[in-house]
Write a protein that holds these residues in place. Structure first.
Motif, PDB file in Angstrom:
ATOM      1  N   PRO A 110      34.657 -18.609 -26.798  1.00 26.66           N
ATOM      2  CA  PRO A 110      35.689 -18.511 -25.760  1.00 26.66           C
ATOM      3  C   PRO A 110      35.044 -18.570 -24.382  1.00 26.66           C
ATOM      4  CG  PRO A 110      35.256 -16.358 -26.707  1.00 26.66           C
ATOM      5  CD  PRO A 110      34.490 -17.355 -27.547  1.00 26.66           C
ATOM      6  N   GLY A 111      35.842 -18.942 -23.389  1.00 20.67           N
ATOM      7  CA  GLY A 111      35.308 -19.093 -22.045  1.00 20.67           C
ATOM      8  C   GLY A 111      36.155 -18.400 -20.988  1.00 20.67           C
ATOM      9  N   ILE A 112      35.598 -18.335 -19.780  1.00 24.76           N
ATOM     10  CA  ILE A 112      36.325 -17.770 -18.647  1.00 24.76           C
ATOM     11  C   ILE A 112      37.324 -18.779 -18.107  1.00 24.76           C
ATOM     12  CG2 ILE A 112      36.068 -16.847 -16.310  1.00 24.76           C
ATOM     13  CD1 ILE A 112      33.355 -15.780 -17.082  1.00 24.76           C
ATOM     14  N   THR A 113      36.977 -20.060 -18.168  1.00 22.84           N
ATOM     15  CA  THR A 113      37.871 -21.111 -17.699  1.00 22.84           C
ATOM     16  C   THR A 113      37.864 -22.271 -18.681  1.00 22.84           C
ATOM     17  OG1 THR A 113      38.414 -22.574 -15.829  1.00 22.84           O
ATOM     18  CG2 THR A 113      36.083 -22.254 -16.334  1.00 22.84           C
ATOM     19  N   CYS A 114      38.935 -23.050 -18.678  1.00 21.77           N
ATOM     20  CA  CYS A 114      39.027 -24.228 -19.542  1.00 21.77           C
ATOM     21  C   CYS A 114      40.121 -25.137 -18.989  1.00 21.77           C
ATOM     22  CB  CYS A 114      39.312 -23.818 -20.986  1.00 21.77           C
ATOM     23  SG  CYS A 114      38.895 -25.124 -22.186  1.00 21.77           S
ATOM     24  N   LEU A 115      40.527 -26.114 -19.787  1.00 19.83           N
ATOM     25  CA  LEU A 115      41.548 -27.052 -19.321  1.00 19.83           C
ATOM     26  C   LEU A 115      42.855 -26.347 -18.989  1.00 19.83           C
ATOM     27  CD1 LEU A 115      40.960 -30.049 -21.772  1.00 19.83           C
ATOM     28  CD2 LEU A 115      40.409 -29.956 -19.342  1.00 19.83           C
ATOM     29  N   TRP A 116      43.210 -25.297 -19.755  1.00 17.96           N
ATOM     30  CA  TRP A 116      44.456 -24.591 -19.497  1.00 17.96           C
ATOM     31  C   TRP A 116      44.437 -23.883 -18.150  1.00 17.96           C
ATOM     32  CZ3 TRP A 116      44.429 -19.312 -18.776  1.00 17.96           C
ATOM     33  CH2 TRP A 116      43.251 -18.647 -19.133  1.00 17.96           C
ATOM     34  N   GLN A 117      43.241 -23.424 -17.726  1.00 12.92           N
ATOM     35  CA  GLN A 117      43.111 -22.702 -16.462  1.00 12.92           C
ATOM     36  C   GLN A 117      43.368 -23.622 -15.281  1.00 12.92           C
ATOM     37  OE1 GLN A 117      41.893 -19.404 -16.069  1.00 12.92           O
ATOM     38  NE2 GLN A 117      41.576 -19.343 -13.869  1.00 12.92           N
ATOM     39  N   ILE A 118      42.815 -24.829 -15.324  1.00 12.35           N
ATOM     40  CA  ILE A 118      42.949 -25.740 -14.183  1.00 12.35           C
ATOM     41  C   ILE A 118      44.233 -26.556 -14.251  1.00 12.35           C
ATOM     42  CG2 ILE A 118      40.453 -25.899 -13.928  1.00 12.35           C
ATOM     43  CD1 ILE A 118      40.518 -28.571 -15.330  1.00 12.35           C
ATOM     44  N   SER A 119      44.988 -26.393 -15.351  1.00 16.62           N
ATOM     45  CA  SER A 119      46.243 -27.134 -15.497  1.00 16.62           C
ATOM     46  C   SER A 119      47.459 -26.277 -15.138  1.00 16.62           C
ATOM     47  CB  SER A 119      46.384 -27.657 -16.934  1.00 16.62           C
ATOM     48  OG  SER A 119      45.292 -28.486 -17.265  1.00 16.62           O
ATOM     49  N   GLY A 120      47.225 -25.062 -14.622  1.00 11.29           N
ATOM     50  CA  GLY A 120      48.332 -24.184 -14.280  1.00 11.29           C
ATOM     51  C   GLY A 120      48.759 -23.379 -15.478  1.00 11.29           C
ATOM     52  N   ARG A 121      48.005 -22.308 -15.776  1.00 18.05           N
ATOM     53  CA  ARG A 121      48.132 -21.628 -17.062  1.00 18.05           C
ATOM     54  C   ARG A 121      49.522 -21.044 -17.302  1.00 18.05           C
ATOM     55  NH1 ARG A 121      43.592 -17.226 -15.287  1.00 18.05           N
ATOM     56  NH2 ARG A 121      44.693 -16.313 -13.535  1.00 18.05           N
ATOM     57  N   ASN A 122      50.210 -20.564 -16.251  1.00 16.63           N
ATOM     58  CA  ASN A 122      51.519 -19.963 -16.469  1.00 16.63           C
ATOM     59  C   ASN A 122      52.630 -21.006 -16.570  1.00 16.63           C
ATOM     60  OD1 ASN A 122      50.539 -17.430 -16.592  1.00 16.63           O
ATOM     61  ND2 ASN A 122      51.546 -16.649 -14.759  1.00 16.63           N
ATOM     62  N   GLU A 123      52.350 -22.247 -16.175  1.00  9.50           N
ATOM     63  CA  GLU A 123      53.352 -23.307 -16.271  1.00  9.50           C
ATOM     64  C   GLU A 123      53.337 -23.984 -17.633  1.00  9.50           C
ATOM     65  OE1 GLU A 123      51.520 -22.860 -13.472  1.00  9.50           O
ATOM     66  OE2 GLU A 123      53.232 -22.099 -12.333  1.00  9.50           O
ATOM     67  N   LEU A 124      52.378 -23.654 -18.476  1.00 10.27           N
ATOM     68  CA  LEU A 124      52.225 -24.307 -19.774  1.00 10.27           C
ATOM     69  C   LEU A 124      52.889 -23.479 -20.862  1.00 10.27           C
ATOM     70  CD1 LEU A 124      48.442 -25.304 -19.607  1.00 10.27           C
ATOM     71  CD2 LEU A 124      50.406 -26.729 -19.056  1.00 10.27           C
ATOM     72  N   ASP A 125      53.569 -24.161 -21.797  1.00 13.66           N
ATOM     73  CA  ASP A 125      54.068 -23.435 -22.953  1.00 13.66           C
ATOM     74  C   ASP A 125      52.927 -23.268 -23.959  1.00 13.66           C
ATOM     75  OD1 ASP A 125      53.786 -25.798 -24.492  1.00 13.66           O
ATOM     76  OD2 ASP A 125      55.824 -26.415 -24.030  1.00 13.66           O
ATOM     77  N   PHE A 126      53.155 -22.466 -24.979  1.00  8.36           N
ATOM     78  CA  PHE A 126      52.099 -22.101 -25.912  1.00  8.36           C
ATOM     79  C   PHE A 126      51.554 -23.322 -26.648  1.00  8.36           C
ATOM     80  CE2 PHE A 126      50.680 -20.618 -30.130  1.00  8.36           C
ATOM     81  CZ  PHE A 126      49.680 -19.748 -29.733  1.00  8.36           C
ATOM     82  N   GLN A 127      52.424 -24.227 -27.093  1.00 10.91           N
ATOM     83  CA  GLN A 127      51.983 -25.388 -27.852  1.00 10.91           C
ATOM     84  C   GLN A 127      51.111 -26.308 -26.996  1.00 10.91           C
ATOM     85  OE1 GLN A 127      52.329 -25.661 -31.063  1.00 10.91           O
ATOM     86  NE2 GLN A 127      53.554 -23.773 -31.173  1.00 10.91           N
ATOM     87  N   LYS A 128      51.495 -26.490 -25.715  1.00  8.59           N
ATOM     88  CA  LYS A 128      50.693 -27.319 -24.820  1.00  8.59           C
ATOM     89  C   LYS A 128      49.332 -26.668 -24.572  1.00  8.59           C
ATOM     90  CE  LYS A 128      49.807 -30.560 -21.765  1.00  8.59           C
ATOM     91  NZ  LYS A 128      49.478 -31.950 -22.179  1.00  8.59           N
ATOM     92  N   TRP A 129      49.342 -25.366 -24.439  1.00  6.70           N
ATOM     93  CA  TRP A 129      48.107 -24.606 -24.249  1.00  6.70           C
ATOM     94  C   TRP A 129      47.152 -24.833 -25.421  1.00  6.70           C
ATOM     95  CZ3 TRP A 129      48.306 -18.555 -23.389  1.00  6.70           C
ATOM     96  CH2 TRP A 129      47.018 -18.081 -23.242  1.00  6.70           C
ATOM     97  N   MET A 130      47.669 -24.677 -26.648  1.00  4.78           N
ATOM     98  CA  MET A 130      46.838 -24.884 -27.823  1.00  4.78           C
ATOM     99  C   MET A 130      46.334 -26.328 -27.906  1.00  4.78           C
ATOM    100  SD  MET A 130      46.660 -21.900 -29.312  1.00  4.78           S
ATOM    101  CE  MET A 130      46.660 -21.250 -27.617  1.00  4.78           C
TER     102      MET A 130
END
Length: 479
Positions: A426-446
Motif C-alpha cells: 500500500p502507498g501514501i498516494t496513487c492514481l486515486w489520490q491525484i484523480s480526486g479521491r472523494n469524487e470517485l465511486d468505489f468501483q472506479k477507485w478499485m
C-alpha cells in the motif's frame, strides 16, 4: 534462493564493487597530503615531490577498468555469492587485492605513469576494505528479511510427496534470506499425514485459506497434479485474481494465465505465473527510493510536524497520533500512523453515522463528518495528517506510491478480483489520490488501483509523485 533473484543481487553487488574503485581512489588521493605532513624526514623520499591533479588519476583509473572489472568477476563469482561463507569472502577479497595490485602495478610500470606510491598502496588497500563493507551491508539487508515479516517471502507448497518435501527442505536452507514455507496442501482427497511437513488441508481448501487470514506471497505446485484438471485450472485462475505469484514444477503446463517466466530453485525448473509487478531491479530501486525520499521528508518536515503535534494537543483532547490496523502486502496486518483529526472516541460514533455514508462499497466516506475537529479539516484538506505514514514507508510496511491501505473489514467485502490490489505494498498516494479521491465511486477507485498494478513502472511512480504535489498544495479531493 531463486537464481533470478540471486543474479539481481549479484549484479547490484558487482556495481557497488566497481563504484568502490572511484571512492577508494578519491580517499587515497586526498589522504596523501595528510601523510606527507605526518611522515618523518627519513621516509620523505618515498613521496613524489609533486602530486599530479586528481583528473589525471581519474583518467588512469578509467584506463585500468577493463582490467579491474574482469579481475573482480573472476575472483568474486557474483552468481553464487549467497552460498559463500565469511571466510571464503575474505579469501576472495584477498585474491582480488593481490591480483589487482599486481595488474595495476604492471600497468603503471608498462606505461611509465607518474603515480604516487602512497596513493597507489592506499588505493589498493581501501579497495579491499570497501569490498568487505559491501558484503556486510548486502548480507545485512538480506538478513533483515529474516526478522521483518514485511520483507519475508511466505510460500505455500501444493504437494505432499517426496519431491514436495525436498523442495520444502531446500527452501528451509534459505530461511536466513527471508523465505518461509507456511505449509503444504495435498493435491487431492483423501490424504494422510506425512512426517516432517505441515499439511494445512487439501487443494479444495485453498480458496478458504487465502480468503481467511493465511498470508501467502507465492504458491509452488510440486509433484503429481490432481485428477480433476478443471479444478486445478480453476485454482490457478483464483490465484491469478488474487495477484498471488504461482510457480509450477515444469512437468505440468496450464493452458493460459498472465505473465509467464522460467525460474530455478537450484536445479529444479519452475514456471512462474505472476500478475503483480515482477521487475526485480526496478523493485529494488523503488524500495531504495522509498527509504531515501521518506527519510529526507521526515527530516525536512520534523519542525512542521512538531508544530502540528502541539496544535493538535492544545486544540482537542486525546492522543496526538491515531493508529489503526490496516492490511498491507498480501494481507499482512500493520499499524498505520496518522495525525489525529477526529474527536476522541470517534470510532464509537461510527455506527450512528453509517447511514450517512457517501461512498458505495465497504468504505466509509462523509464530507462533513461531525467527528472531524476544525484543525483536523485543515490537516485533511492538505494531507498533512498523512505525514507520519512516512515512518510506515521507512519500516517497509508501505510505499510512497501504491493503493490505499484498507481496513481488515473492508478486505472481507472485496470481490476476488478486487483482492488483487493487495498484491503490491500500500502507498501514501496513487492514481486515486491525484484523480480526486472523494469524487470517485468505489468501483472506479478499485479499477484505478488495478490499473496501477498492471501498468506499474518507476516512471509511473515518479509521475504520480509529481502529480501529487499540486493535488496536495491545492487541497483537491480531500475530505
Amino acid at each position: 534462493m531463486f537464481d533470478r533473484q540471486s543474479r539481481v543481487y549479484g549484479n547490484l553487488l558487482q556495481a557497488a564493487d566497481i563504484a568502490v574503485a572511484f571512492l577508494a581512489l578519491t580517499l587515497a588521493y586526498f589522504s596523501r597530503s595528510i601523510l606527507v605532513g605526518w611522515a618523518p624526514a627519513s621516509i620523505a623520499p618515498a613521496f613524489h615531490p609533486e602530486l599530479l591533479p586528481y583528473s589525471h588519476y581519474l583518467l588512469y583509473l578509467l584506463a585500468v577498468l577493463p582490467i579491474w572489472i574482469p579481475i573482480l568477476r573472476i575472483t568474486q563469482r557474483y552468481s553464487r555469492f549467497y552460498q559463500v561463507s565469511a571466510s571464503q569472502h575474505l579469501f576472495r577479497i584477498g585474491r582480488f587485492v593481490c591480483a589487482a595490485g599486481l595488474a595495476v602495478g604492471f600497468f603503471v610500470f608498462l606505461f611509465n605513469l607518474d603515480v604516487s606510491r602512497p596513493v597507489f598502496f592506499i588505493f589498493i588497500g581501501l579497495s579491499g576494505l570497501f569490498l568487505g563493507l559491501n558484503r556486510i551491508v548486502l548480507h545485512w539487508i538480506l538478513r533483515t528479511r529474516n526478522v521483518n515479516e514485511h520483507h519475508q517471502v511466505r510460500i505455500l507448497i501444493v504437494g505432499i510427496d517426496s519431491r514436495a518435501k525436498s523442495v520444502s527442505q531446500v527452501l528451509d536452507r534459505f530461511r536466513k534470506w527471508g523465505y518461509r514455507v507456511v505449509g503444504h496442501l495435498a493435491p487431492d482427497e483423501p490424504w494422510k499425514e506425512v512426517p516432517g511437513i505441515r499439511i494445512l488441508g487439501s487443494l479444495e481448501d485453498l480458496p478458504g485459506l487465502l480468503m481467511d487470514r493465511l498470508v501467502v506471497d507465492e504458491i509452488i505446485f510440486v509433484g503429481a497434479q490432481p485428477e480433476d484438471t478443471r479444478q486445478f485450472q480453476e485454482v490457478l485462475g483464483f490465484c491469478e485474481e488474487l495477484g498471488i505469484r504461482t510457480r509450477i514444477a515444469a512437468d505440468f503446463f496450464p493452458t493460459s494465465i498472465s505473465r509467464l517466466s522460467l525460474d530455478y530453485l537450484e536445479e529444479l525448473p519452475l514456471i512462474t505465473f505472476s500478475t503483480a509487478p515482477d521487475q526485480s531491479v526496478a523493485l529494488v530501486v523503488k524500495r531504495v527510493m522509498d527509504c531515501v525520499l521518506a527519510s529526507a521528508l521526515l527530516a525536512l518536515a520534523a519542525p512542521f510536524m512538531l508544530l502540528t503535534m502541539a496544535l493538535i494537543k492544545f486544540t482537542s483532547s486525546g492522543s496526538v497520533f491515531y493508529r489503526q490496523v490496516r492490511r498491507g502486502l498480501y494481507g499482512r496486518e500493520f499499524s498505520l500512523v496518522k495525525f489525529r483529526t477526529m474527536v476522541e472516541g470517534a470510532e464509537d460514533q461510527l455506527r450512528e453515522l453509517r447511514h450517512l455514508n457517501e461512498m458505495d462499497g465497504p468504505v466509509f466516506k462523509m464530507r462533513k463528518d461531525p467527528r472531524v475537529t476544525p484543525l483536523g479539516r485543515i490537516l485533511r484538506r492538505y494531507s498533512i495528517d498523512e505525514l507520519p505514514q512516512l515512518a510506515n514507508v521507512v519500516r517497509g510496511e508501505m510505499s510512497l506510491v501504491g493503493p490505499r491501505a484498507p481496513l481488515p473489514e473492508e478486505v472481507r467485502h472485496y470481490s476476488r478480483s478486487q483482492r488483487r490490489r493487495l498484491s503490491v505494498k500500500p502507498g501514501i498516494t496513487c492514481l486515486w489520490q491525484i484523480s480526486g479521491r472523494n469524487e470517485l465511486d468505489f468501483q472506479k477507485w478499485m479499477k484505478l488501483d488495478l490499473q496501477y498494478i498492471d501498468q506499474w513502472s518507476l516512471k509511473l511512480d515518479l509521475w504520480i509523485l509529481l502529480k501529487t504535489i499540486p493535488a496536495v498544495v491545492w487541497g483537491r479531493g480531500a475530505s
